[in-house]
Scaffold this active site. Structure first.
Site, PDB file in Angstrom:
ATOM      1  N   GLY A   1       1.433  -2.748  -6.427  1.00  0.00           N
ATOM      2  CA  GLY A   1       1.343  -1.436  -5.617  1.00  0.00           C
ATOM      3  C   GLY A   1      -0.031  -0.650  -5.960  1.00  0.00           C
ATOM      4  N   GLY A   2       0.003   0.111  -7.010  1.00  0.00           N
ATOM      5  CA  GLY A   2      -1.383   0.687  -7.167  1.00  0.00           C
ATOM      6  C   GLY A   2      -2.645   0.187  -7.089  1.00  0.00           C
TER       7      GLY A   2
ATOM      8  N   GLY B   1       4.515   1.952 -11.282  1.00  0.00           N
ATOM      9  CA  GLY B   1       3.764   2.907 -11.516  1.00  0.00           C
ATOM     10  C   GLY B   1       3.756   3.478 -12.925  1.00  0.00           C
TER      11      GLY B   1
ATOM     12  N   SER C   1       3.278  -2.415 -12.319  1.00  0.00           N
ATOM     13  CA  SER C   1       2.152  -2.179 -13.024  1.00  0.00           C
ATOM     14  C   SER C   1       1.221  -3.606 -13.340  1.00  0.00           C
ATOM     15  CB  SER C   1       2.624  -1.540 -14.304  1.00  0.00           C
ATOM     16  OG  SER C   1       3.163  -0.295 -14.046  1.00  0.00           O
TER      17      SER C   1
ATOM     18  N   HIS D   1      13.103  -2.340  -1.934  1.00  0.00           N
ATOM     19  CA  HIS D   1      12.286  -1.494  -2.777  1.00  0.00           C
ATOM     20  C   HIS D   1      12.826  -0.408  -3.382  1.00  0.00           C
ATOM     21  CE1 HIS D   1       8.839   0.365  -4.663  1.00  0.00           C
ATOM     22  NE2 HIS D   1       8.065  -0.608  -4.521  1.00  0.00           N
TER      23      HIS D   1
ATOM     24  N   TRP E   1       0.804  -1.297  -0.022  1.00  0.00           N
ATOM     25  CA  TRP E   1      -0.006   0.246   0.061  1.00  0.00           C
ATOM     26  C   TRP E   1       0.844   1.297  -0.057  1.00  0.00           C
ATOM     27  CZ3 TRP E   1      -4.313  -1.337   4.047  1.00  0.00           C
ATOM     28  CH2 TRP E   1      -5.038  -2.648   3.572  1.00  0.00           C
TER      29      TRP E   1
ATOM     30  N   GLU F   1      11.926   2.435  -4.365  1.00  0.00           N
ATOM     31  CA  GLU F   1      11.753   3.797  -3.675  1.00  0.00           C
ATOM     32  C   GLU F   1      12.570   3.836  -2.289  1.00  0.00           C
ATOM     33  OE1 GLU F   1       7.542   3.124  -3.447  1.00  0.00           O
ATOM     34  OE2 GLU F   1       7.461   2.965  -5.554  1.00  0.00           O
TER      35      GLU F   1
HETATM   36  P1  PGA Z   1       2.908  -0.642  -8.921  1.00  0.00           P
HETATM   37  O1  PGA Z   1       3.943  -0.810  -7.719  1.00  0.00           O
HETATM   38  O2  PGA Z   1       2.074  -1.809  -8.801  1.00  0.00           O
HETATM   39  O3  PGA Z   1       2.211   0.507  -8.524  1.00  0.00           O
HETATM   40  O4  PGA Z   1       3.591  -0.593 -10.192  1.00  0.00           O
HETATM   41  C1  PGA Z   1       4.737  -1.956  -7.622  1.00  0.00           C
HETATM   42  C2  PGA Z   1       5.764  -1.871  -6.407  1.00  0.00           C
HETATM   43  O5  PGA Z   1       6.491  -0.950  -6.293  1.00  0.00           O
HETATM   44  O6  PGA Z   1       5.665  -2.891  -5.644  1.00  0.00           O
END
Ligand code: PGA
Length: 254
Positions: free
Chosen positions: A238-239, A179, A217, A98, A12, A100
């Site tokens: 993610g999203g 993303g 994605s 990750h 999340w 990020e």
């Molecule tokens: P996403 O993110 O599904 O929004 O592309 C995946 C993630 O960062 O684990």
């Protein structure tokens, strides 16, 4: 032959309110109770919402994941949350590495390996994320980068991982696919997943049960075709995991 469990994990990230997070967890819980999926479903809320969500899903089939852990054991580390605290709060899994954290928070492999150690010491499974940037991808360096990231992970945590290989799950996440709505082609994925599996197996036979997820994605529309990739054991989302219907659709479609 025993079919090993597929994994569907929803990260999340830094989103939502206490109220929206509880409501999302409740919706996933209802769907899971109804559908009785055979795969492992993991939700990974922001740390501050872990406890109320633990109280909701505990005794259910849903497992709880944390997005981050301190690189240190308990002590004077203001603002940090240790592996043993996560364990005490009912956490089963934790993300490490990750994109990020690598690219925005600037954590490096040495921080990641401390975190992996702390988690294995606390008996929490590690979901270790890795993958190439857009530049690496454009320069056809994908396999080179993957190999170097994996080698560092396994070398830095050799003793722990040889003893507890099933405590590690790998998550291949191309940075350019996170993303963005972009995903690697089926041919690229087949080749990369074979490469990851071969690289891991070559390091030690003991590592052969380690599961490998794909992230970047993932949507209800592409989930089932992604899952057709050989050597791919699940998805990190993610999203789409922030929208109950999308996450549940993904769980139902694979
Ligand atoms: P996403 O993110 O599904 O929004 O592309 C995946 C993630 O960062 O684990």
């Amino acid at each position: 032959k025993i079919m090993s469990k597929k994994i569907i994990a929803g990260n999340w990230k830094q989103n939502g309110t206490l109220k929206s997070s509880i409501s999302l967890a409740k919706k996933v819980l209802q769907a899971v109770k109804k559908a009785k999926y055979t795969h492992e479903i993991i939700i990974i809320p922001p740390s501050i919402f872990l406890l109320p969500i633990r109280d909701l899903i505990h005794k259910s089939q849903i497992k709880l994941g944390a997005q981050n852990v301190s690189a240190f054991s308990d002590g004077a580390y203001t603002g940090e949350i240790s592996g043993s605290m996560l364990k005490d709060s009912g956490v089963d899994y934790c993300l490490v590495g990750h994109s990020e954290r690598r690219h925005i928070i600037n954590e490096d492999e040495s921080v990641f390996s401390s975190k992996v150690s702390r988690l294995i010491d606390s008996d929490i499974r590690v979901i270790y994320c890795f993958g190439e940037t857009l530049n690496d991808y454009k320069n056809k360096k994908t396999k080179l980068i993957i190999k170097s990231q994996l080698k560092k992970l396994f070398l830095n945590n050799k003793n722990n991982l040889k003893k507890h290989p099933s405590k590690l799950i790998l998550a291949y996440e191309p940075v350019w696919a996170i993303g963005t709505g972009l995903v690697p082609s089926p041919e690229e994925l087949v080749s990369i997943f074979k490469y990851i599996r071969d690289t891991v197996n070559k390091l030690d036979k003991k590592y052969s049960p380690i599961k490998i997820l794909y992230g970047g994605s993932v949507t209800p529309d592409n989930a089932s075709s992604l899952m057709d990739t050989k050597h791919l054991d699940g998805l990190l989302i993610g999203g789409a995991s922030l929208v109950a219907k999308k996450f549940i659709d993904i769980c139902s479609t694979i």
